[in-house]
Write a protein that holds these residues in place. Sequence first.
Motif, PDB file in Angstrom:
ATOM      1  N   GLY A 222       0.809  -1.222   0.000  1.00 62.96           N
ATOM      2  CA  GLY A 222       0.000   0.000   0.000  1.00 62.96           C
ATOM      3  C   GLY A 222       0.838   1.265   0.000  1.00 62.96           C
ATOM      4  N   ILE A 223       0.181   2.361   0.325  1.00 58.92           N
ATOM      5  CA  ILE A 223       0.836   3.674   0.203  1.00 58.92           C
ATOM      6  C   ILE A 223       1.164   4.299   1.554  1.00 58.92           C
ATOM      7  CG2 ILE A 223      -0.323   4.164  -1.999  1.00 58.92           C
ATOM      8  CD1 ILE A 223      -2.196   6.070  -0.385  1.00 58.92           C
ATOM      9  N   GLU A 224       0.993   3.521   2.643  1.00 61.97           N
ATOM     10  CA  GLU A 224       1.078   4.108   3.989  1.00 61.97           C
ATOM     11  C   GLU A 224       2.453   4.684   4.311  1.00 61.97           C
ATOM     12  OE1 GLU A 224       0.699   0.978   3.148  1.00 61.97           O
ATOM     13  OE2 GLU A 224      -0.731  -0.110   4.419  1.00 61.97           O
ATOM     14  N   LYS A 225       3.502   4.143   3.692  1.00 62.65           N
ATOM     15  CA  LYS A 225       4.855   4.546   4.127  1.00 62.65           C
ATOM     16  C   LYS A 225       5.437   5.662   3.272  1.00 62.65           C
ATOM     17  CE  LYS A 225       5.838  -0.059   5.873  1.00 62.65           C
ATOM     18  NZ  LYS A 225       6.350  -1.337   5.337  1.00 62.65           N
ATOM     19  N   ILE A 226       4.685   6.128   2.290  1.00 61.65           N
ATOM     20  CA  ILE A 226       5.215   7.176   1.413  1.00 61.65           C
ATOM     21  C   ILE A 226       5.226   8.502   2.163  1.00 61.65           C
ATOM     22  CG2 ILE A 226       4.748   8.475  -0.709  1.00 61.65           C
ATOM     23  CD1 ILE A 226       3.482   5.807  -1.752  1.00 61.65           C
ATOM     24  N   ASN A 227       6.346   9.220   2.077  1.00 63.21           N
ATOM     25  CA  ASN A 227       6.403  10.504   2.784  1.00 63.21           C
ATOM     26  C   ASN A 227       6.854  11.632   1.854  1.00 63.21           C
ATOM     27  OD1 ASN A 227       9.203  10.607   2.621  1.00 63.21           O
ATOM     28  ND2 ASN A 227       9.496   9.665   4.628  1.00 63.21           N
ATOM     29  N   ALA A 228       6.958  12.806   2.424  1.00 62.65           N
ATOM     30  CA  ALA A 228       7.252  14.002   1.636  1.00 62.65           C
ATOM     31  C   ALA A 228       8.604  13.921   0.912  1.00 62.65           C
ATOM     32  CB  ALA A 228       7.199  15.241   2.530  1.00 62.65           C
ATOM     33  N   SER A 229       9.596  13.242   1.518  1.00 55.69           N
ATOM     34  CA  SER A 229      10.899  13.112   0.838  1.00 55.69           C
ATOM     35  C   SER A 229      10.750  12.331  -0.458  1.00 55.69           C
ATOM     36  CB  SER A 229      11.916  12.330   1.680  1.00 55.69           C
ATOM     37  OG  SER A 229      11.955  12.776   2.980  1.00 55.69           O
ATOM     38  N   ASP A 230       9.934  11.281  -0.406  1.00 58.30           N
ATOM     39  CA  ASP A 230       9.738  10.449  -1.603  1.00 58.30           C
ATOM     40  C   ASP A 230       9.070  11.264  -2.712  1.00 58.30           C
ATOM     41  OD1 ASP A 230      10.618   8.423   0.125  1.00 58.30           O
ATOM     42  OD2 ASP A 230       8.570   7.932   0.711  1.00 58.30           O
ATOM     43  N   ILE A 231       8.049  12.005  -2.302  1.00 56.05           N
ATOM     44  CA  ILE A 231       7.321  12.831  -3.263  1.00 56.05           C
ATOM     45  C   ILE A 231       8.261  13.851  -3.913  1.00 56.05           C
ATOM     46  CG2 ILE A 231       5.484  14.581  -3.486  1.00 56.05           C
ATOM     47  CD1 ILE A 231       4.164  11.990  -2.782  1.00 56.05           C
ATOM     48  N   ALA A 232       9.091  14.495  -3.075  1.00 57.28           N
ATOM     49  CA  ALA A 232       9.995  15.532  -3.578  1.00 57.28           C
ATOM     50  C   ALA A 232      11.052  14.930  -4.508  1.00 57.28           C
ATOM     51  CB  ALA A 232      10.665  16.259  -2.405  1.00 57.28           C
ATOM     52  N   PHE A 233      11.590  13.775  -4.131  1.00 57.75           N
ATOM     53  CA  PHE A 233      12.590  13.107  -4.971  1.00 57.75           C
ATOM     54  C   PHE A 233      11.978  12.755  -6.331  1.00 57.75           C
ATOM     55  CE2 PHE A 233      14.838   9.517  -6.740  1.00 57.75           C
ATOM     56  CZ  PHE A 233      16.181   9.800  -6.489  1.00 57.75           C
ATOM     57  N   ALA A 234      10.779  12.178  -6.291  1.00 59.46           N
ATOM     58  CA  ALA A 234      10.109  11.783  -7.530  1.00 59.46           C
ATOM     59  C   ALA A 234       9.946  12.999  -8.439  1.00 59.46           C
ATOM     60  CB  ALA A 234       8.747  11.162  -7.212  1.00 59.46           C
ATOM     61  N   ASN A 235       9.472  14.083  -7.858  1.00 57.34           N
ATOM     62  CA  ASN A 235       9.235  15.311  -8.614  1.00 57.34           C
ATOM     63  C   ASN A 235      10.522  15.829  -9.243  1.00 57.34           C
ATOM     64  OD1 ASN A 235       7.577  17.444  -9.533  1.00 57.34           O
ATOM     65  ND2 ASN A 235       8.471  18.748  -7.936  1.00 57.34           N
ATOM     66  N   GLU A 236      11.593  15.825  -8.448  1.00 53.09           N
ATOM     67  CA  GLU A 236      12.916  16.275  -8.893  1.00 53.09           C
ATOM     68  C   GLU A 236      13.368  15.525 -10.153  1.00 53.09           C
ATOM     69  OE1 GLU A 236      14.888  18.521  -7.250  1.00 53.09           O
ATOM     70  OE2 GLU A 236      16.618  18.287  -8.586  1.00 53.09           O
TER      71      GLU A 236
END
Lengths: 420, 420
Positions: A222-236
Amino acid sequence: MREIKVGVIGAGVVGSSVIKILQENQELISNRIGARLIPTKAVVKDLTKKRDINIALSDDINFILEDESIEIVIELMGGVEQAFEVAKKVLEKNKSLVTANKAMLAYHRYDLQKIKKNHPIGFEASVCGGIPIIKALKDGLAANHILSLRGILNGTSNYILTQMIQNAMSFDDALKQAQILGYAEADPTLDIDGSDAGHKLLILASLAYGIDAKPQDIIIEGIEKINASDIAFANEFGFVIKLLGIAKKIDNEIELRVHPVLIDKDKMIAKVDGVMNGISVVGDRVGETLYYGAGAGGDATASAVISDLIEIARGKNSAMLGFEKSDNSLKLRDKGKIQSRYYIRLSAYDKTGVLAKISSILSKNNISIQAFLQKQAKDGIAKLLFTTHISQESSIHNALSEIDSQDFIESKSFFIRIDE
Amino acid sequence: MREIKVGVIGAGVVGSSVIKILQENQELISNRIGARLIPTKAVVKDLTKKRDINIALSDDINFILEDESIEIVIELMGGVEQAFEVAKKVLEKNKSLVTANKAMLAYHRYDLQKIKKNHPIGFEASVCGGIPIIKALKDGLAANHILSLRGILNGTSNYILTQMIQNAMSFDDALKQAQILGYAEADPTLDIDGSDAGHKLLILASLAYGIDAKPQDIIIEGIEKINASDIAFANEFGFVIKLLGIAKKIDNEIELRVHPVLIDKDKMIAKVDGVMNGISVVGDRVGETLYYGAGAGGDATASAVISDLIEIARGKNSAMLGFEKSDNSLKLRDKGKIQSRYYIRLSAYDKTGVLAKISSILSKNNISIQAFLQKQAKDGIAKLLFTTHISQESSIHNALSEIDSQDFIESKSFFIRIDE
């Protein structure tokens, strides 16, 4: 004009909507099929509950099962084993069955198919109500070997991820907002842990490949462990994070898995945002096709239920799961054999030698780093974010388990597969 | 296993691909339907042409029509009247018909339907081969009143517009590139003037609304006059330009039109780029659904042709155009009644009083300006680009015809409707 009487078991949001649409759009529907679909009876758990529907009610299932005038029964009661028992009885009574019950189908779709050969059973509403994907796989794309299928199959997860990506919300805040808006249940477990998407993927895999697998046989994360660092890295790096159900044909093996992925933000499926669902199917002849629509909601699901009634009324005969004869050469692929690029997040105490040690563990497991980002240490803890070149799933597990056992690791590693 | 013999009239790119897929994916297809679809004969115009197919050939149509063992005939000869005559003969011989011929259907779909009630006729390949939209409208969304339908129905136009938007190409260069890549014919008229999209829209409108209209009854405009100023203006204001086929229900009237639009670039349909096709359908119950895939190409079109063979083999009976009984209350809406916002491009000699005169003509016709951009005069000619608030189509025509007659106008005005 011929009249076809319909019974509804379970008159909650979807059931009530089915009854209303059959009544309100009756002329349109009878113009389309040359017959009248008439909901005559509904069975509910609690007769005292106030309901905004105009139909004969009972709390006894035999009210419908024993009524010989009812030709089609719609099962909307939910649950697994009890619903399966009811479905069996419907078929034994020689009535057609329409169900929206993905959990029941995830376990019992092949059992149901076996009961009576080519008996009309519809389940379009079980996967992404607003998207006629069951019919697309059974009919529209039937000439194709399906090379792959990728679906955003759960609106709740997609809403949460979209809020995290577009509005920089935390997971907890996005979940709370989804609950306020009615997109998530009070207990959202099945949505956010991937189970709901897993049920749907298993149904689609049967239609695409004739593969009989159960939830316990495949990777479901699932998606429970996704955090802001992951989102920012992906975006980068030009990605978005989505929860995908993936089915892929590799030689004679079928890979089935549900988990978050980093996916190129320019792909069509990456553009499916909010509570919407989307499914991309690649056929060997047709190339990529994509289907987009509401995944849930009373009316969208009811629309799918009624499309099955219409198909049954039109007298279409075909194998429930799209194959008259299964292709025995196709096998479920072993989970450890997955090959992918990976995004990995480590959290380590900021000391010398950490990077050298991590690099050596990765290299020992034949994992090579593609992009690397180390965030400045805060409170003595450094975040190490990186992507790998194509690696074997089992190697990643081995490497991360060794890394996690090092004393410089502050909290357990986390990875997301990169979908290409 | 039952054998169903198939004859193919016209063995060009699509016909050859149909024959090959039936041969190469034969096991998959027979597993799906429990019967063997066997292409036994093809009729071609030129027997001397070298073809990479393994099938008995003739240049006499009776080779197929008089063969009683052939149950299904695939018409891929193209053209309108001649193809219709052949189709009639196929039905008279009591064979099932599958056609990919959108031009023939644009004129004769209701004639064909009348010949034999509920005789199997498939035409999934006539609209956007890679997208099973015919089946979606006939079956998947059949419970819904269709509120609107918007389609990128022509890959050539979409490719050209995408190149103009994303790579700042001129119309001529983009067209040339499309021809080099095989996306446009040597004579690209039907693609770029909207005719091809018009044929497809008319077929979809029958399935959605039971509306019998012919090409001459509706607005059909192409993309030939779009230039770099229009693209730049659209981009500046958050739009992209797409050629859309639009069907819309307004009370009991159905608006049908094909023309370029400015459309909000965040809409899903606006993201359908290159040669791909996409169709967004809004149902009263299901909300918006969108379908995306290849619009043309031998294999994608052949995949759709075979989906019809499969449906016929499965014995599905339903009215060819999706309605057993038409809804006589629905009427085609008058072209002049269209209401829209408009983007307008004027080219005027740079003198005083021009803007005052234009404003007064617009205002006299109840047209009010929403956004305005005047480009610096070059060679004494000023470009005036603006958008209007919601206006009546007839008022726009009146105003522009008056403006065009002014002596300060350098070249004829051009407008694009804004789709919302």
